[in-house]
Design a protein around this motif. Structure first.
Motif, mmCIF file in Angstrom:
data_model
loop_
_atom_site.group_PDB
_atom_site.id
_atom_site.type_symbol
_atom_site.label_atom_id
_atom_site.label_comp_id
_atom_site.label_asym_id
_atom_site.label_seq_id
_atom_site.Cartn_x
_atom_site.Cartn_y
_atom_site.Cartn_z
ATOM 1 N N THR A 97 0.827 -1.207 0.000
ATOM 2 C CA THR A 97 0.000 0.000 0.000
ATOM 3 C C THR A 97 0.864 1.262 0.000
ATOM 4 O O THR A 97 0.558 2.239 -0.693
ATOM 5 N N LEU A 100 2.300 1.664 -3.426
ATOM 6 C CA LEU A 100 1.275 2.179 -4.333
ATOM 7 C C LEU A 100 1.100 3.681 -4.134
ATOM 8 O O LEU A 100 0.950 4.438 -5.102
ATOM 9 N N TYR A 105 4.866 1.158 -8.707
ATOM 10 C CA TYR A 105 3.911 0.116 -9.068
ATOM 11 C C TYR A 105 4.533 -1.279 -9.115
ATOM 12 O O TYR A 105 3.861 -2.266 -8.796
ATOM 13 N N ALA A 108 4.774 -2.449 -5.502
ATOM 14 C CA ALA A 108 3.422 -2.688 -4.990
ATOM 15 C C ALA A 108 2.843 -3.977 -5.567
ATOM 16 O O ALA A 108 2.276 -4.797 -4.840
ATOM 17 N N LYS A 109 3.000 -4.155 -6.860
ATOM 18 C CA LYS A 109 2.469 -5.363 -7.506
ATOM 19 C C LYS A 109 3.126 -6.617 -6.952
ATOM 20 O O LYS A 109 2.450 -7.622 -6.666
ATOM 21 N N GLY A 131 -5.909 -3.858 -4.831
ATOM 22 C CA GLY A 131 -4.716 -3.060 -5.058
ATOM 23 C C GLY A 131 -4.097 -3.335 -6.420
ATOM 24 O O GLY A 131 -3.632 -2.411 -7.102
ATOM 25 N N ILE A 135 -3.483 -0.573 -9.437
ATOM 26 C CA ILE A 135 -2.256 -0.364 -10.207
ATOM 27 C C ILE A 135 -2.563 -0.315 -11.698
ATOM 28 O O ILE A 135 -2.108 0.586 -12.419
#
Length: 230
Positions: A97, A100, A105, A108-109, A131, A135
């Protein structure tokens, strides 16, 4: 008769025999007592050590959460997530989070994906899939984002995350200029989570769409107020 009494005197109770043996040679008993005492002390020290470790782990996690800059916060949370503690799953979610939030990205991914694969029963897995959709939405892949949001609704229909996905889907349709689909999704949100702040946002989106696009059909009544608890 004397022979019988002599035989009974020769029979010794096992307990008395043990007592007499200990009295004659107390060293083995002392060794057993010492061993038991050592085990008790070791268990006590182990529990103290465990409690101290848990306190340190909690402190590390809270310290990471308190970092204001999202990039640095994500880095600190990644260390907590990798420590394999009781906070690992939650730290991994919070790391994703934060990444993000920082528009990182790729990080986060990776964190969202790892959470789903490593902790499939964790309560925030539906939020992690959301989430992943966020993205894709931020990257302009609205079809991919919608697919993720729909996955949340179909895979975890009773989750809190599922209740807010129509709003996300509506925003993707609106950004992709599919206004009729956006209106349908926003209307679905009004029915899915009645009286919530999410429904209130959907109502605002509808009002804005109707104001900017007079050709869209405006229903006679569309009034939604956020509930106090939301």
């Amino acid at each position: 008769m004397a022979k019988k009494l002599q035989h009974e005197e020769e029979r010794v109770d096992p307990l008395h025999a043990t007592i007499e043996k200990v009295q004659s040679n107390p060293l083995p008993l002392i060794g057993v007592i010492a061993l038991l005492a050592a085990l008790v002390v070791a268990g006590f020290l182990y529990n103290i050590n465990q409690n101290m470790q848990e306190q340190l782990q909690a402190s590390d996690y809270v310290t990471a959460l308190d970092i204001e800059a999202p990039t640095e916060r994500a880095t600190a949370l990644a260390a907590v997530a990798a420590s394999k503690t009781i906070y690992s799953a939650e730290a991994l979610y919070m790391q994703a989070t934060a990444a993000l939030e920082a528009a990182d990205y790729d990080t986060a991914k990776a964190a969202y994906t790892q959470l789903r694969s490593s902790h499939p029963d964790f309560e925030f897995v539906p939020d992690s899939v959301e989430g992943l959709g966020a993205i894709l939405e931020a990257q302009g892949d609205y079809a991919g984002a919608i697919a993720r949001y729909e996955e949340v609704m179909s895979t975890w229909p009773d989750s809190f995350a599922a209740q807010r996905q129509p709003l996300n889907i509506g925003k993707c349709h609106e950004a992709n200029n599919a206004l009729s689909e956006a209106v349908a999704a926003y209307k679905q949100q009004l029915e899915t989570f009645v009286g919530s702040s999410v429904a209130y946002l959907a109502q605002q989106k509808l009002d804005q769409l109707y104001a900017k696009n007079p050709e869209l059909e405006v229903p006679e009544v569309l009034v939604v107020e956020p509930s106090i608890e939301n």
